[in-house]
Enzyme design. Structure first.
Site, PDB file in Angstrom:
ATOM      1  CB  CYS A 121      -5.310   0.207   5.025  1.00 59.15           C
ATOM      2  SG  CYS A 121      -3.603   0.562   4.532  1.00 59.15           S
ATOM      3  CD  GLU A 126      -3.394   1.171   8.302  1.00 58.91           C
ATOM      4  OE1 GLU A 126      -2.331   1.278   7.638  1.00 58.91           O
ATOM      5  OE2 GLU A 126      -4.134   2.144   8.534  1.00 58.91           O
ATOM      6  CB  CYS A 175      -5.624   5.042   3.217  1.00 56.20           C
ATOM      7  SG  CYS A 175      -4.916   3.627   2.344  1.00 56.20           S
ATOM      8  CG  HIS A 201      -0.362   2.403   3.419  1.00 58.32           C
ATOM      9  ND1 HIS A 201      -1.493   3.155   3.247  1.00 58.32           N
ATOM     10  CD2 HIS A 201       0.561   2.911   2.543  1.00 58.32           C
ATOM     11  CE1 HIS A 201      -1.284   4.068   2.307  1.00 58.32           C
ATOM     12  NE2 HIS A 201      -0.057   3.942   1.859  1.00 58.32           N
TER      13      HIS A 201
END
Lengths: 160, 160
Positions: B90, B59, B87, B57
Site C-alpha cells: 500500500c 488503502e 503495508c 487492502h
C-alpha cells in the site's frame, strides 16, 4: 533454481503480453502471468494510464484475475511470471497472495532506463519512515486499536 | 508535521470504516480514505477475504476509487488516511499514485499483534533478493528488453 522449459515458455508469454500492451492496448511495457502447474490462472498487462488505476501494474492485474478465477485470495502453489522485475508494490502483493516463486526477464535497471524508476522506490521503502520522501505520520494510536480489538473478539473472523 | 483538525476528522473516519468492515462487512480490520482538500475522493476497507482479492487492502481500494473518481492515475495533492500503518504494497501504491502525505492510527506492531504481519514483510522487501523467502529469479534478460525498446520507440506513449 534453474528455469524449466515450461518456465521459459510462460516467461516468453509474459514478454509477449508486455509487447502487446505497448503495440495494441496503449498500456505500459509490462506483462505478467500467474500459473499453477501448466494452467494459466491469470494474465495481466499494465493498465495504469488506460484504466486510470495507479495500482494496475501487470502483476497486480494477473494476481487479481487468478484469485477471481480460483475463488480464493490464496494462490498457493502458483508461480508469477513477469516481463520485468516486480516493483515493491507487486512483490508485496505476491507475498500476500502466497505466490511460491517469481520469474522475471528484464530487471529494475532496464525499467529505469525506460523511465520507470522502480529502483528508487525499493530504496525509499528500505528507509526508516522519517527519511522517506513521502511523509507518513502516526496519530490517534489508541483509537486505532479499536478495529483490532473488535476483530480479535469476533469468533467468525476469517484470518489471513 | 502536526495534524490539523481536518486530519483528525478524516483519520477518525478511516477508523470508523475499519470498524464497520469488521462489524458489518465481514472484512479485515482496516479502513482508508483518499482526500483532496476537504473532499473525500475514495473510501476503502479491507476486502481480501470477502472479494477473494489479495490486493484489496483498504488503502488500495481507496486509491483505486479516488483515481476512478477523478479520472486520473495521479492523485497529486491528495492525502491518504489509514486506520493502520500501510503495508509495503500500500505504501508503494501511494508513491505510484503521487499521494502527498499519509496519516495512520495504529502501527505495524499493533497489526502484528492482531495477526497481520506487515512488519515481517517490510523486513523481507529490504533484503537483497537472494536472501528473501520468496525466490525471485531472472531469465531471458535480453528478450525482456524488447517491450521497453518498443515503448521508447512509440511517439504517442503516455509516460508515468
Amino acid at each position: 533454481m534453474e528455469p524449466t522449459r515450461l518456465d521459459e515458455l510462460f516467461l516468453r508469454e509474459a514478454i509477449r503480453l508486455a509487447r502487446r500492451s505497448v503495440l495494441e492496448h496503449g498500456g505500459g511495457p509490462f506483462g505478467a502471468l500467474v500459473v499453477r502447474g501448466e494452467e494459466v490462472l491469470g494474465r495481466g498487462w499494465n493498465q495504469v494510464t488506460t484504466a486510470n488505476d495507479p495500482t494496475a501494474h501487470a502483476e497486480i492485474v494477473a494476481i487479481r484475475e487468478a484469485a477471481q478465477h480460483v475463488g480464493d485470495f490464496r494462490l498457493q502453489g502458483c508461480v508469477l511470471y513477469s516481463s520485468c522485475e516486480p516493483c515493491p508494490m507487486c512483490l508485496a502483493a505476491a507475498y500476500w497472495a502466497r505466490i511460491e516463486a517469481v520469474w522475471y526477464a528484464a530487471d529494475r535497471r532496464s525499467a529505469a532506463a525506460a523511465g520507470f524508476d522502480d529502483a528508487r522506490l525499493y530504496g525509499e521503502l528500505a528507509l526508516p519512515a522519517p527519511r522517506r520522501r513521502l511523509p507518513c505520520r502516526q496519530h490517534l494510536a489508541v483509537e486505532g486499536e479499536l478495529p483490532f480489538r473488535e476483530w480479535l473478539a469476533k469468533p467468525d473472523r476469517v484470518p489471513y
